[in-house]
Scaffold this active site. Sequence first.
Site, PDB file in Angstrom:
ATOM      1  N   CYS A 194       0.975  -1.218  -0.065  1.00 23.16           N
ATOM      2  CA  CYS A 194       0.043  -0.115  -0.050  1.00 23.16           C
ATOM      3  C   CYS A 194       1.015   1.308   0.268  1.00 23.16           C
ATOM      4  O   CYS A 194       1.814   1.325   0.773  1.00 23.16           O
ATOM      5  CB  CYS A 194      -0.900   0.140   1.015  1.00 23.16           C
TER       6      CYS A 194
ATOM      7  N   ARG B 160       4.321  -0.612  -4.392  1.00 23.94           N
ATOM      8  CA  ARG B 160       4.285  -0.896  -3.221  1.00 23.94           C
ATOM      9  C   ARG B 160       2.701  -1.685  -3.159  1.00 23.94           C
ATOM     10  O   ARG B 160       2.172  -2.352  -2.245  1.00 23.94           O
ATOM     11  CB  ARG B 160       3.824   0.200  -2.307  1.00 23.94           C
TER      12      ARG B 160
ATOM     13  N   TRP C  53      -2.523  -2.799  -1.771  1.00 22.57           N
ATOM     14  CA  TRP C  53      -2.129  -4.376  -1.709  1.00 22.57           C
ATOM     15  C   TRP C  53      -3.110  -4.933  -0.725  1.00 22.57           C
ATOM     16  O   TRP C  53      -2.754  -4.778   0.331  1.00 22.57           O
ATOM     17  CB  TRP C  53      -0.497  -4.264  -1.385  1.00 22.57           C
TER      18      TRP C  53
ATOM     19  N   ASN D  68      -2.192   2.548   5.420  1.00 19.83           N
ATOM     20  CA  ASN D  68      -1.438   1.479   5.171  1.00 19.83           C
ATOM     21  C   ASN D  68      -1.274   0.506   6.378  1.00 19.83           C
ATOM     22  O   ASN D  68      -0.625   1.451   7.401  1.00 19.83           O
ATOM     23  CB  ASN D  68      -0.003   2.142   4.417  1.00 19.83           C
ATOM     24  N   GLY D  69      -1.400  -0.622   6.413  1.00 22.39           N
ATOM     25  CA  GLY D  69      -1.129  -1.359   7.809  1.00 22.39           C
ATOM     26  C   GLY D  69      -2.153  -2.300   7.998  1.00 22.39           C
ATOM     27  O   GLY D  69      -3.140  -2.501   7.075  1.00 22.39           O
TER      28      GLY D  69
ATOM     29  N   GLU E  18      18.230 -17.656  -4.924  1.00 23.82           N
ATOM     30  CA  GLU E  18      17.738 -16.240  -5.515  1.00 23.82           C
ATOM     31  C   GLU E  18      17.431 -16.225  -6.849  1.00 23.82           C
ATOM     32  O   GLU E  18      16.308 -15.525  -7.413  1.00 23.82           O
ATOM     33  CB  GLU E  18      18.967 -15.252  -5.196  1.00 23.82           C
TER      34      GLU E  18
ATOM     35  N   LYS F  99      13.901 -15.087  -8.373  1.00 24.46           N
ATOM     36  CA  LYS F  99      13.503 -14.095  -9.529  1.00 24.46           C
ATOM     37  C   LYS F  99      12.402 -14.659 -10.478  1.00 24.46           C
ATOM     38  O   LYS F  99      11.737 -13.994 -10.879  1.00 24.46           O
ATOM     39  CB  LYS F  99      14.876 -13.789  -9.902  1.00 24.46           C
TER      40      LYS F  99
ATOM     41  N   GLU G 223       9.062 -14.962  -9.108  1.00 24.90           N
ATOM     42  CA  GLU G 223       8.525 -13.753  -8.853  1.00 24.90           C
ATOM     43  C   GLU G 223       8.035 -13.055 -10.052  1.00 24.90           C
ATOM     44  O   GLU G 223       6.727 -12.588 -10.128  1.00 24.90           O
ATOM     45  CB  GLU G 223       9.488 -12.781  -8.277  1.00 24.90           C
TER      46      GLU G 223
ATOM     47  N   HIS H 103      18.699 -36.235  -3.020  1.00 24.25           N
ATOM     48  CA  HIS H 103      17.953 -36.652  -1.978  1.00 24.25           C
ATOM     49  C   HIS H 103      16.653 -36.143  -2.281  1.00 24.25           C
ATOM     50  O   HIS H 103      15.721 -36.248  -1.234  1.00 24.25           O
ATOM     51  CB  HIS H 103      18.321 -35.957  -0.527  1.00 24.25           C
TER      52      HIS H 103
ATOM     53  N   LYS I 296       6.669  -4.592  -3.072  1.00 23.83           N
ATOM     54  CA  LYS I 296       8.198  -4.279  -2.958  1.00 23.83           C
ATOM     55  C   LYS I 296       8.347  -4.191  -1.653  1.00 23.83           C
ATOM     56  O   LYS I 296       9.438  -4.694  -1.183  1.00 23.83           O
ATOM     57  CB  LYS I 296       8.325  -2.840  -3.446  1.00 23.83           C
TER      58      LYS I 296
HETATM   59  C1  G6P Z   1       9.421  -8.020  -0.585  1.00 24.62           C
HETATM   60  C2  G6P Z   1       9.894  -8.013  -1.799  1.00 24.62           C
HETATM   61  C3  G6P Z   1      11.263  -8.768  -2.020  1.00 24.62           C
HETATM   62  C4  G6P Z   1      12.090  -8.147  -1.102  1.00 24.62           C
HETATM   63  C5  G6P Z   1      11.549  -8.504   0.394  1.00 24.62           C
HETATM   64  C6  G6P Z   1      12.572  -7.938   1.310  1.00 24.62           C
HETATM   65  O1  G6P Z   1       8.767  -9.575  -0.423  1.00 24.62           O
HETATM   66  O2  G6P Z   1       8.885  -8.480  -2.970  1.00 24.62           O
HETATM   67  O3  G6P Z   1      11.753  -8.371  -3.267  1.00 24.62           O
HETATM   68  O4  G6P Z   1      13.445  -8.997  -0.986  1.00 24.62           O
HETATM   69  O5  G6P Z   1      10.270  -7.847   0.525  1.00 24.62           O
HETATM   70  O6  G6P Z   1      12.309  -6.675   1.272  1.00 24.62           O
HETATM   71  P1  G6P Z   1      13.239  -5.791   2.248  1.00 24.62           P
HETATM   72  O7  G6P Z   1      12.994  -4.319   1.772  1.00 24.62           O
HETATM   73  O8  G6P Z   1      13.391  -5.963   3.644  1.00 24.62           O
HETATM   74  O9  G6P Z   1      14.813  -6.110   1.732  1.00 24.62           O
END
Ligand code: G6P
Length: 609
Positions: A2, A27, A74, A100-101, A482, A486, A489, A505, A604
């Site tokens: 949000c 956001r 969001w 937001n929250g 990672e 990616k 996501e 395993h 984000k």
């Molecule tokens: C969200 C984002 C990720 C990010 C994570 C941690 O899930 O979609 O891309 O890695 O938050 O965010 P931060 O700002 O704490 O690194």
Amino acid sequence: MCGIVGYIGKREALPILMDGLKRLEYRGYDSAGISVFSGGKVVTERAVGKVAELENKINGKKISGCIGIAHTRWATHGKPTEKNAHPHCDCQKNIFLVHNGIIENYKELKEDLEKAGHKFSSETDTEIVAHLIEEYEKQVPLKEAVWRTLAHISGTYGLAIVDQKNPGKIIIARNGSPLVLGVMEDGYIIASDIAPIVCYTDRVIYLDDGEMAELTDESHKITNFKRKKVEKEISKIDWSVEEAEKKGYPHFMLKEITEQPEAVENSIRGRLVAPEGIAKLGGLRDVAEKTRHLKRIVVVSCGTSYYAGLVGKYMLEEYAGIRTDVEHASEFRYRKPLLDENTAVVAISQSGETADTLAAIREAKNKGALTLGIVNVVGSTIARETDAGVYNHAGPEIGVASTKAFTSQLSILALLTLFLGRQREMSLVTGKRIAEELAEIPHLMRRILKKANDIKMIAEKYSEYSNFLYLGRKYNYPIAMEGALKIKEISYVHAEGYPFGEMKHGPIALIDKNFPTMAIATSDSVYEKTLSGIQEVKARSGKVIAIATKGDREIQKMVDDVIYIPKTLEMLTPLLSVIPLQLFAYYCAVSKGLDVDKPRNLAKSVTVE
Ligand code: G6P
């Protein structure tokens, strides 16, 4: 998670709000809405979907005024429908607010308010705030009504409130969700982060939890929730507008992948003293005596930042000789972590606002541990609440999938390894070697980026597969995870990130000709073992794309496709090996026609638990 924007001043509010929403869209983008004082009343428009939908809806309507609030959502409570979109209002349609929250006790409060005759029009937790203010406003003025409301709600919130009966002001309040106040020449802009603010001013006030502000076009009065005046400092933002824009790239993600050499340069600038083999970390100067005696480090973080932490574990244990544990912040906070004064808890967070990471740091503080932050956003809550820390200086990261923040986190972790290692037993020779190799990384990154087109072709070749296995050993095991994250996501492709040795395993059962493997097989201390793993995949008809070290001709004979990266110190390989994986995920998503910068269901900065 949000985004909130608000404006009060002498200019037209609507363009500022819409521009702000676009900059905050990363956001959340389930729905969006605005409320503007126009022609003596509050006009509200809301739309499901991205900000562009709201823009279409508003197009051609006469909404003109100098005060307004806006929101991009969001969804947490209630589906992404128009009636659940913010701003929300009270029964009389006087009080409009964006939030937001999460209001945790909304159910009880809603029941009480319903008994008192209030009618709700959404399924959200937010709406109760408007009704509660309405209820109190029957007896007391708006500001007092807001104070009383805040005393009754629990949970997290960044709030911006306007009231038709009290024109000429916006009230904002913060508890657990970020809120920044931009001080302009002719008014104020408020936002969940500085992205919408940098276009108008570089002077900001960071509201802290438990603070509320009453804004008019000429003044701001900040108090705490106990009604006591608070004097706040005006800070200066050092991010430029250009940095926060796409600069001709089709997506922020591609821009940010391409910016990695500069991001790492900025992260290490002035901090590496190669001839002495040391790292100078100004943010840790005051705690240097404490860090000298540390026995243990616990990294807490989420998502991509968590994987950076895992790479950090390998670095810190191998070179600094400090036991390092890495925890998902969301787990750490709910178990009973064993911490003491010889432990440092390090929060890694791009945004500095992730609710789980913040809660973990607060828990660590309560338990007496030293808390440190590796944070990109200057002035963010985690940066302010930790005892000390190191800023990334990677510049704004807008694409939801983190890229340049990740490699800059890795470079800070390498600096931290040098810093702590040289406080302990790391030799001058090793220190110098790490420092020299780290200084070379941006240059090596540029060489990989020049080959982006080759990676694009490989991505297009594999973009129709719906499952992938990502494998790596030692330093590259977190990179496998990672890389898998990616592609999940942004391409919505199922991918498993696994340590190479664990493949046999379990995941090996998945492998067939339709289940390709991305194998990180750089020439390092585990290279031979990795090759054996690749053979095991090939023996089961699995296709293999390898990330290998330049000059390795052997591997070409074994796998289906190879992406080469330059040689560096093993500990620094992740800074290079992750780049092809970022590009692979990016081009897969592009070839599927997906919205790379705003992947579905994600946000984000996740400021709810
Ligand atoms: C969200 C984002 C990720 C990010 C994570 C941690 O899930 O979609 O891309 O890695 O938050 O965010 P931060 O700002 O704490 O690194």
